[in-house]
Design a protein around this motif. Structure first.
Motif, short mmCIF file in Angstrom:
data_model
loop_
_atom_site.label_atom_id
_atom_site.label_comp_id
_atom_site.label_asym_id
_atom_site.label_seq_id
_atom_site.Cartn_x
_atom_site.Cartn_y
_atom_site.Cartn_z
N VAL A 23 -6.16 -1.87 -6.95
CA VAL A 23 -4.78 -1.88 -8.11
C VAL A 23 -5.31 -2.35 -9.64
O VAL A 23 -4.61 -4.07 -9.56
N ILE A 24 -5.80 -2.33 -10.67
CA ILE A 24 -6.90 -2.68 -11.07
C ILE A 24 -7.12 -2.11 -12.89
O ILE A 24 -7.11 -0.70 -12.59
N GLY A 25 -6.93 -3.00 -14.03
CA GLY A 25 -7.08 -1.76 -15.27
C GLY A 25 -8.13 -3.07 -16.32
O GLY A 25 -7.78 -4.64 -15.72
N PRO A 26 -8.22 -2.82 -17.14
CA PRO A 26 -8.09 -3.91 -18.44
C PRO A 26 -6.85 -4.40 -19.00
O PRO A 26 -6.08 -3.95 -18.61
N GLY A 27 -7.57 -5.57 -19.36
CA GLY A 27 -5.92 -6.26 -20.02
C GLY A 27 -5.36 -7.18 -19.40
O GLY A 27 -4.04 -7.61 -19.44
N LEU A 28 -5.34 -7.36 -17.82
CA LEU A 28 -4.60 -8.09 -16.46
C LEU A 28 -5.06 -9.41 -17.04
O LEU A 28 -5.32 -10.48 -17.33
N ARG A 29 -3.56 -9.82 -17.13
CA ARG A 29 -2.77 -11.73 -17.43
C ARG A 29 -3.39 -12.35 -15.56
O ARG A 29 -3.93 -13.04 -15.79
N VAL A 30 -3.38 -11.58 -14.41
CA VAL A 30 -3.37 -12.07 -13.61
C VAL A 30 -3.61 -10.86 -12.58
O VAL A 30 -3.15 -9.29 -12.36
N LEU A 31 -5.02 -11.16 -11.64
CA LEU A 31 -5.81 -9.78 -10.98
C LEU A 31 -5.87 -11.09 -9.11
O LEU A 31 -5.82 -11.48 -9.06
N PHE A 32 -4.80 -10.78 -8.69
CA PHE A 32 -4.46 -11.20 -7.73
C PHE A 32 -4.97 -10.62 -5.89
O PHE A 32 -5.33 -9.33 -5.82
N CYS A 33 -5.68 -10.94 -5.64
CA CYS A 33 -6.63 -11.29 -4.44
C CYS A 33 -6.57 -11.05 -3.35
O CYS A 33 -6.37 -12.44 -2.94
N GLY A 34 -6.22 -10.51 -2.23
CA GLY A 34 -5.97 -10.89 -1.19
C GLY A 34 -7.38 -10.78 -0.13
O GLY A 34 -8.37 -10.62 -0.95
N ILE A 35 -7.00 -11.25 0.51
CA ILE A 35 -8.11 -11.87 1.68
C ILE A 35 -8.81 -10.21 2.53
O ILE A 35 -10.06 -10.50 2.10
N ASN A 36 -8.08 -10.05 2.90
CA ASN A 36 -8.56 -8.21 3.77
C ASN A 36 -6.89 -7.72 3.75
O ASN A 36 -5.75 -7.76 3.62
N PRO A 37 -6.97 -5.88 3.75
CA PRO A 37 -5.82 -5.20 4.13
C PRO A 37 -5.31 -5.76 5.32
O PRO A 37 -6.41 -5.50 6.12
N GLY A 38 -4.20 -5.73 6.07
CA GLY A 38 -3.91 -5.27 7.13
C GLY A 38 -3.84 -3.60 7.73
O GLY A 38 -3.74 -2.86 6.60
N LEU A 39 -3.60 -3.58 9.00
CA LEU A 39 -3.71 -2.70 9.88
C LEU A 39 -2.28 -1.67 9.04
O LEU A 39 -1.91 -0.79 8.80
N TRP A 40 -1.25 -2.47 8.88
CA TRP A 40 -0.48 -1.32 7.89
C TRP A 40 -0.63 -1.39 6.51
O TRP A 40 -0.10 0.21 6.15
N SER A 41 -0.74 -1.76 5.48
CA SER A 41 -1.69 -1.55 4.92
C SER A 41 -2.52 -0.45 4.46
O SER A 41 -3.28 0.43 4.34
N GLY A 42 -3.38 -0.67 5.68
CA GLY A 42 -4.58 0.74 5.90
C GLY A 42 -3.85 1.83 6.91
O GLY A 42 -3.94 3.28 5.30
N TRP A 43 -2.56 1.68 7.23
CA TRP A 43 -2.11 3.01 7.67
C TRP A 43 -1.47 3.71 6.22
O TRP A 43 -0.84 4.74 6.13
N SER A 44 -0.81 2.55 5.48
CA SER A 44 -0.07 3.19 4.29
C SER A 44 -0.63 3.67 3.31
O SER A 44 -0.24 4.21 1.48
N GLY A 45 -1.38 2.72 2.83
CA GLY A 45 -2.36 3.29 1.45
C GLY A 45 -2.13 2.15 0.63
O GLY A 45 -2.38 2.50 -0.46
N HIS A 46 -1.20 1.36 0.76
CA HIS A 46 -0.66 0.02 -0.31
C HIS A 46 -0.64 -0.39 0.12
O HIS A 46 -0.82 -1.50 1.62
N HIS A 47 -0.75 -2.14 -1.44
CA HIS A 47 -1.34 -3.46 -0.72
C HIS A 47 -0.62 -4.14 0.33
O HIS A 47 0.93 -4.03 -0.78
N PHE A 48 -0.60 -4.87 0.47
CA PHE A 48 0.86 -6.15 1.27
C PHE A 48 2.15 -5.27 1.96
O PHE A 48 3.27 -5.74 1.48
N ALA A 49 1.87 -4.47 2.83
CA ALA A 49 2.86 -3.11 3.10
C ALA A 49 3.37 -3.96 4.38
O ALA A 49 4.20 -3.15 4.50
N ARG A 50 2.82 -4.91 5.34
CA ARG A 50 3.89 -4.90 6.23
C ARG A 50 4.65 -5.06 6.11
O ARG A 50 5.08 -6.49 5.15
N PRO A 51 6.07 -5.08 6.76
CA PRO A 51 7.26 -5.62 6.07
C PRO A 51 7.22 -7.44 7.30
O PRO A 51 6.63 -7.30 8.18
N GLY A 52 7.48 -8.18 6.23
CA GLY A 52 7.44 -9.13 6.83
C GLY A 52 5.88 -9.99 5.89
O GLY A 52 6.22 -11.80 5.63
#
Length: 188
Positions: A23-52
């Motif tokens: 989720v990236i584009g020009p003019g950002l104030r902050v680009l948050f950078c996770g370590i890598n997607p977890g399996l729940w994120s891989g499954w859902s296709g969304h960042h930081f998707a695991r409940p909890g």
């Protein structure tokens, strides 16, 4: 927006090594950078998707978002001057499944993205991953005054994974708020 149904064990296992779009584009104030997607994120296709996972609650509690967003609403952060990426693109069951070489290689791709999009600040979410990927074994949380990528300042915040018991939700909100205050446009 409601969260998706829970994946089965088989669906999660099938998510190993999947990638999800930045989720990236020009003019950002902050680009948050996770370590890598977890399996729940891989499954859902969304960042930081695991409940909890505490990323979305911390983003809201710190004042970055006007309400708590669900992972499926991740594109809305672009309108707030925020973006999301990862050091390593592939999904794993745990960040510990990544090798040091993968983290270092991921740094080069991350630096390319940062130079291309020039966010004001890169916020790496995970001190241990940052130390390894960037070769800074003594780095501490907060702004990294001796580390800039192009014109982008670098910050390190705790990993918001629910598996990271070192920081409470209140700690995360406070530390994220410190970053928000540092990148807030001046009033006037």
């Amino acid at each position: 927006m409601s969260s998706p149904a829970r994946p089965t064990r088989e669906q999660l296992l099938a998510s190993v090594d999947r990638t999800i779009p930045d989720v990236i584009g020009p003019g950002l104030r902050v680009l948050f950078c996770g370590i890598n997607p977890g399996l729940w994120s891989g499954w859902s296709g969304h960042h930081f998707a695991r409940p909890g996972n505490r990323f979305w609650p911390a983003l809201h509690a710190s004042g970055f978002t006007p309400r708590r967003l669900d992972p499926g609403e991740e594109q809305e952060v672009l309108g707030l001057g925020l973006g999301i990426t990862n050091v390593v693109a592939r999904a794993t069951a745990a960040a510990a499944d990544l090798t040091d070489d993968e983290l270092r290689a991921g740094r080069h791709e991350l630096e390319r993205k940062v130079l291309a999009h020039a966010p004001r600040t890169l916020a790496v979410l995970g001190i241990t991953a940052y130390r390894t990927a960037f070769g800074r074994p003594r780095a501490a949380l907060g702004e990294q005054p001796d580390h800039v990528i192009g014109t982008t300042r670098v910050w390190v915040l705790p990993n918001p994974s629910g598996l990271n018991a070192h920081h409470t939700p209140a700690d995360l909100a406070r530390l994220f708020a410190t970053l928000r205050e540092a990148v807030q446009p001046p009033h006037g």
